[in-house]
Design a protein around this motif. Structure first.
Motif, PDB file in Angstrom:
ATOM      1  N   SER A 160      48.637  47.717  44.743  1.00 11.76           N
ATOM      2  CA  SER A 160      48.383  46.812  43.726  1.00 11.76           C
ATOM      3  C   SER A 160      49.073  46.966  42.304  1.00 11.76           C
ATOM      4  O   SER A 160      50.440  46.534  42.422  1.00 11.76           O
ATOM      5  CB  SER A 160      46.903  46.852  43.241  1.00 11.76           C
ATOM      6  OG  SER A 160      46.313  48.023  42.998  1.00 11.76           O
ATOM      7  N   SER A 161      48.753  47.857  41.477  1.00 18.84           N
ATOM      8  CA  SER A 161      49.521  48.159  40.162  1.00 18.84           C
ATOM      9  C   SER A 161      50.716  48.374  40.496  1.00 18.84           C
ATOM     10  O   SER A 161      51.680  47.955  39.709  1.00 18.84           O
ATOM     11  CB  SER A 161      48.716  48.781  39.228  1.00 18.84           C
ATOM     12  OG  SER A 161      48.474  50.261  39.759  1.00 18.84           O
ATOM     13  N   ALA A 201      39.542  51.998  42.902  1.00 23.48           N
ATOM     14  CA  ALA A 201      41.085  51.611  42.662  1.00 23.48           C
ATOM     15  C   ALA A 201      41.397  50.056  42.364  1.00 23.48           C
ATOM     16  O   ALA A 201      42.153  49.642  41.539  1.00 23.48           O
ATOM     17  CB  ALA A 201      42.053  51.962  43.813  1.00 23.48           C
ATOM     18  N   LEU A 214      45.511  46.799  34.509  1.00 24.32           N
ATOM     19  CA  LEU A 214      47.083  46.950  34.348  1.00 24.32           C
ATOM     20  C   LEU A 214      47.438  46.079  33.231  1.00 24.32           C
ATOM     21  O   LEU A 214      47.177  44.727  33.372  1.00 24.32           O
ATOM     22  CB  LEU A 214      47.770  46.531  35.750  1.00 24.32           C
ATOM     23  CG  LEU A 214      49.261  46.406  35.580  1.00 24.32           C
ATOM     24  CD1 LEU A 214      49.941  47.745  35.322  1.00 24.32           C
ATOM     25  CD2 LEU A 214      49.718  45.517  36.631  1.00 24.32           C
ATOM     26  N   GLN A 238      46.646  52.647  44.106  1.00 24.58           N
ATOM     27  CA  GLN A 238      47.336  51.951  42.948  1.00 24.58           C
ATOM     28  C   GLN A 238      48.659  51.597  43.868  1.00 24.58           C
ATOM     29  O   GLN A 238      49.479  50.435  43.467  1.00 24.58           O
ATOM     30  CB  GLN A 238      47.692  52.351  41.731  1.00 24.58           C
ATOM     31  CG  GLN A 238      46.487  52.941  41.168  1.00 24.58           C
ATOM     32  CD  GLN A 238      45.448  51.712  40.894  1.00 24.58           C
ATOM     33  OE1 GLN A 238      45.966  50.521  40.276  1.00 24.58           O
ATOM     34  NE2 GLN A 238      44.328  52.082  41.211  1.00 24.58           N
ATOM     35  N   GLY A 283      43.021  48.765  38.975  1.00 30.02           N
ATOM     36  CA  GLY A 283      44.338  48.154  39.113  1.00 30.02           C
ATOM     37  C   GLY A 283      44.383  46.758  38.156  1.00 30.02           C
ATOM     38  O   GLY A 283      45.119  46.433  37.782  1.00 30.02           O
ATOM     39  N   SER A 284      42.979  46.496  38.025  1.00 28.27           N
ATOM     40  CA  SER A 284      42.620  45.225  37.391  1.00 28.27           C
ATOM     41  C   SER A 284      42.989  45.231  35.859  1.00 28.27           C
ATOM     42  O   SER A 284      42.999  44.312  34.990  1.00 28.27           O
ATOM     43  CB  SER A 284      41.281  44.321  37.668  1.00 28.27           C
ATOM     44  OG  SER A 284      40.285  45.348  36.971  1.00 28.27           O
ATOM     45  N   SER A 306      43.967  42.127  42.490  1.00 24.65           N
ATOM     46  CA  SER A 306      43.741  43.607  42.516  1.00 24.65           C
ATOM     47  C   SER A 306      42.293  43.444  42.872  1.00 24.65           C
ATOM     48  O   SER A 306      41.849  44.620  43.607  1.00 24.65           O
ATOM     49  CB  SER A 306      44.074  44.364  41.188  1.00 24.65           C
ATOM     50  OG  SER A 306      45.353  44.065  40.775  1.00 24.65           O
ATOM     51  N   LYS A 310      46.988  38.173  39.134  1.00 17.73           N
ATOM     52  CA  LYS A 310      47.209  39.608  39.474  1.00 17.73           C
ATOM     53  C   LYS A 310      45.861  40.502  39.279  1.00 17.73           C
ATOM     54  O   LYS A 310      45.607  41.091  40.221  1.00 17.73           O
ATOM     55  CB  LYS A 310      48.394  40.368  38.658  1.00 17.73           C
ATOM     56  CG  LYS A 310      49.645  39.931  38.993  1.00 17.73           C
ATOM     57  CD  LYS A 310      50.682  40.346  38.036  1.00 17.73           C
ATOM     58  CE  LYS A 310      52.176  40.027  38.199  1.00 17.73           C
ATOM     59  NZ  LYS A 310      53.090  40.453  37.164  1.00 17.73           N
ATOM     60  N   GLU A 311      44.999  39.871  38.453  1.00 17.75           N
ATOM     61  CA  GLU A 311      43.934  40.614  38.280  1.00 17.75           C
ATOM     62  C   GLU A 311      42.790  40.205  39.379  1.00 17.75           C
ATOM     63  O   GLU A 311      42.349  41.180  40.073  1.00 17.75           O
ATOM     64  CB  GLU A 311      43.253  40.085  37.027  1.00 17.75           C
ATOM     65  CG  GLU A 311      41.720  40.697  36.750  1.00 17.75           C
ATOM     66  CD  GLU A 311      40.814  40.416  35.464  1.00 17.75           C
ATOM     67  OE1 GLU A 311      39.721  40.744  35.089  1.00 17.75           O
ATOM     68  OE2 GLU A 311      41.696  39.302  34.838  1.00 17.75           O
ATOM     69  N   THR A 354      48.968  41.631  48.467  1.00 21.75           N
ATOM     70  CA  THR A 354      48.674  41.039  47.353  1.00 21.75           C
ATOM     71  C   THR A 354      49.877  40.238  46.612  1.00 21.75           C
ATOM     72  O   THR A 354      49.611  39.366  45.892  1.00 21.75           O
ATOM     73  CB  THR A 354      48.506  42.286  46.035  1.00 21.75           C
ATOM     74  OG1 THR A 354      49.795  43.019  46.111  1.00 21.75           O
ATOM     75  CG2 THR A 354      47.304  42.980  46.266  1.00 21.75           C
TER      76      THR A 354
END
Length: 558
Positions: free
Chosen positions: A323-324, A463, A470, A320, A467-468, A51, A47-48, A36
């Motif tokens: 990612s997050s 997940a 966040l 997570q 995560g998206s 994820s 980031k979205e 990522t």
């Protein structure tokens, strides 16, 4: 058989599979620490988006074991599938190396190579994953199947020795910080190259040692071509091949198309996630349509399905990490660890360290409880695992509650989170593998491991979705503030950004609205983490309540 040491209790083939899986997990988890960050910092995606790519990639990695299990059970056998899968994964990592080598001169080609590389790794993982797991159970004679919880816990330690090595070495060479504090985006390629070399080592190790050690107690090769299966290897009265009618196969194909469309059109999932969910339900139904199943076999398979459903929520929270939690470690965490500023991608390493530290004590605990006649059933252990992951997120939620937009979370809280999640993982993941090994009819062994991994796939897809959502973290507030934008006011809808400000925010992948999940707006990190507390907490309570019923359906197997 002596109970003094693991070597005396377990066949040498377990250690060959341990080593093979160790190098494969080095390859997988090492790449995962960088993926990522590479997508966001080198390929300049949001980031979205990263994820969702990450969740889709992991989900498909655990969807293709269905294909790998089917090919192994029907055509190639475990051994050839493991070597084929290892080779494909090594090639995929090399393609990531090339993507990370050319992104500065041709970013579009680098993105294409990224998707091709991930596709090759997904296919390779599908051939590798279910087949090495199903071979562990075949190492033991029928009268020693009770040792499988311990065997899979030891095997799981191999997974996490590899995870530790990958999460240490790949970030060390691939996530490099320059003297001025900026990230060296050109270093990512060396982390991917290290992952490829690890996979080559694992494949060669298996090839050289399989004939000598990966054998049954009476010396017969495990995992050879299905046409060479010995009927004596099957339980008395057990069918030695599946019997699917043409009608059931056609119905399964139609059901797959319909379910995939339903998830996409009615539930708003992207096509990759829809295929994952549709495949899991379709395969589960197809196996139950086998006319050779006895009532006991059917009940045991239903236990696998029910437990697999609850496993989805565990992995949705656990994954997570890539990612997050990595973005939080990067943007809103004080990573000073005894005077050393850890790379954000390396914070995940604590999970691997803790599994290596505690896998043997957990296996000893199960042995001791079994000897005393007090060992809990596998579903009960897995319910405990879900409860522990809910507790870990409850603790972290309350520690981010008062951080605001610029406060930093102490890295010790992420370390504690990974410790508690490791305990949960040891109660759930190796126990789940063992459960499939004990309950699955032999003719369905690899295919039912594929079904179990489909629950992982669904968890990873969820997940990615979670995560998206966040919310904005410290770095985004800081970047907006430097441009004279009050991001908090924009998110609260008390200030309307200008056209120029909107352009700046879009160019820097900063959203002007809070994410929404299940109709609820997520305003801050506290609310984000509480989503996982609720999901895993409720799943744990329900599984605890179902445990007595599942115990009866297992027909004497614990």
């Amino acid at each position: 058989m002596s109970e003094v040491t693991a070597n005396q209790k377990h066949p040498k083939g377990l250690w060959v599979l341990f080593g093979t899986e160790m190098w494969e997990r080095f390859n997988f988890y090492g790449m995962r620490t960088l993926l990522t960050l590479f997508i966001v910092n080198a390929l300049m995606m949001s980031k979205e988006e990263s994820s969702l790519i990450y969740g889709g990639f992991l989900g498909l990695c655990y969807l293709t074991p269905m294909l790998g299990g089917f090919v192994a059970d029907r055509f190639l056998g475990n051994r050839y599938c493991i070597m084929l899968g290892g080779l494909l994964m090594a090639i995929g990592q090399l393609l990531l190396f090339f993507s990370a080598s050319i992104f500065s001169s041709n970013i579009e080609l680098a993105k294409i190579l990224l998707y091709v590389a991930l596709g090759v790794i997904i296919l390779g993982n599908g051939f590798f994953k279910p087949n090495i797991s199903s071979m562990v159970g075949s190492l033991y004679p029928k009268e020693e199947k009770s040792k499988l919880d311990t065997a899979f816990t030891i095997f799981y330690m191999g997974i996490n020795v590899g995870a530790f090595l990958g999460q240490f070495i790949c970030p060390m060479v691939g996530d490099v910080v320059n003297a001025d504090g900026t990230r060296d985006v050109f270093a990512f390629k060396w982390g991917f190259l290290a992952a490829s070399l690890a996979m080559i080592i694992g494949t060669v190790t298996f090839y050289l040692l399989k004939d000598k050690y990966v054998v049954t107690p009476d010396g017969k090769a495990i995992g050879g071509l299905p046409k060479n299966n010995d009927v004596s290897d099957f339980e008395e009265g057990e069918a030695n091949s599946a019997k699917f009618s043409s009608k059931s196969i056609v119905i399964a194909a139609i059901a797959f198309v319909v379910l995939t469309a339903v998830f996409n059109q009615l539930f708003g999932q992207n096509w990759i996630y829809s295929i994952i969910y549709g495949s899991g339900l379709t395969l589960a139904g197809l196996i139950l349509s086998d006319t050779s199943l006895t009532k006991i076999e059917r009940d045991r398979i239903l236990v696998i399905y029910i437990v697999s459903f609850f496993v989805i929520f565990f992995w949705a929270a656990f994954e997570q990490a890539g990612s997050s939690l990595t973005f939080i470690a990067d943007n809103q965490t004080d990573r000073n660890f005894f005077g050393w500023n850890m790379p954000p991608s390396m914070v995940q390493i604590f999970n691997g360290i803790f599994v290596v530290m505690f896998a043997v004590p957990f296996s000893m605990l199960w042995d001791k409880l079994r000897a005393a006649g007090k060992e809990p059933t596998s579903p009960f252990k897995q319910a405990v695992g879900l409860l522990l992951i809910a507790v870990s997120y409850f603790i972290i939620a309350h520690n981010v509650k008062d951080l605001g937009n610029s406060g930093l979370l102490a890295v010790k809280w992420l370390v504690l989170l990974y410790l508690i999640q490791t305990f949960g993982e040891l109660c759930l993941s190796p126990i789940g593998l063992s459960l499939v090994g004990k309950l699955a009819p032999k003719r369905f062994a690899s295919l039912l491991f594929g079904v179990f991994f489909l629950s992982n796939a669904s968890g990873y897809a969820l997940a990615g979705t979670l995560g998206s959502i966040l919310p904005a973290t410290g770095e985004q507030f800081t970047k907006a503030e430097e441009a004279g934008i009050d991001l908090q006011a924009v998110l609260d809808k008390t200030v309307e950004p200008t056209a120029e400000q909107l352009k700046f925010l879009a160019e820097n992948n900063i959203s002007i609205s809070n994410p929404v999940f299940a109709g609820f707006e997520i305003h801050n990190l506290f609310e984000f983490f509480m989503v996982f507390v609720v999901l895993c907490g409720v799943a744990s309570v329900i599984l605890f309540m179902l445990t007595p019923t599942l115990k009866k359906m297992m027909h004497g197997i614990k």
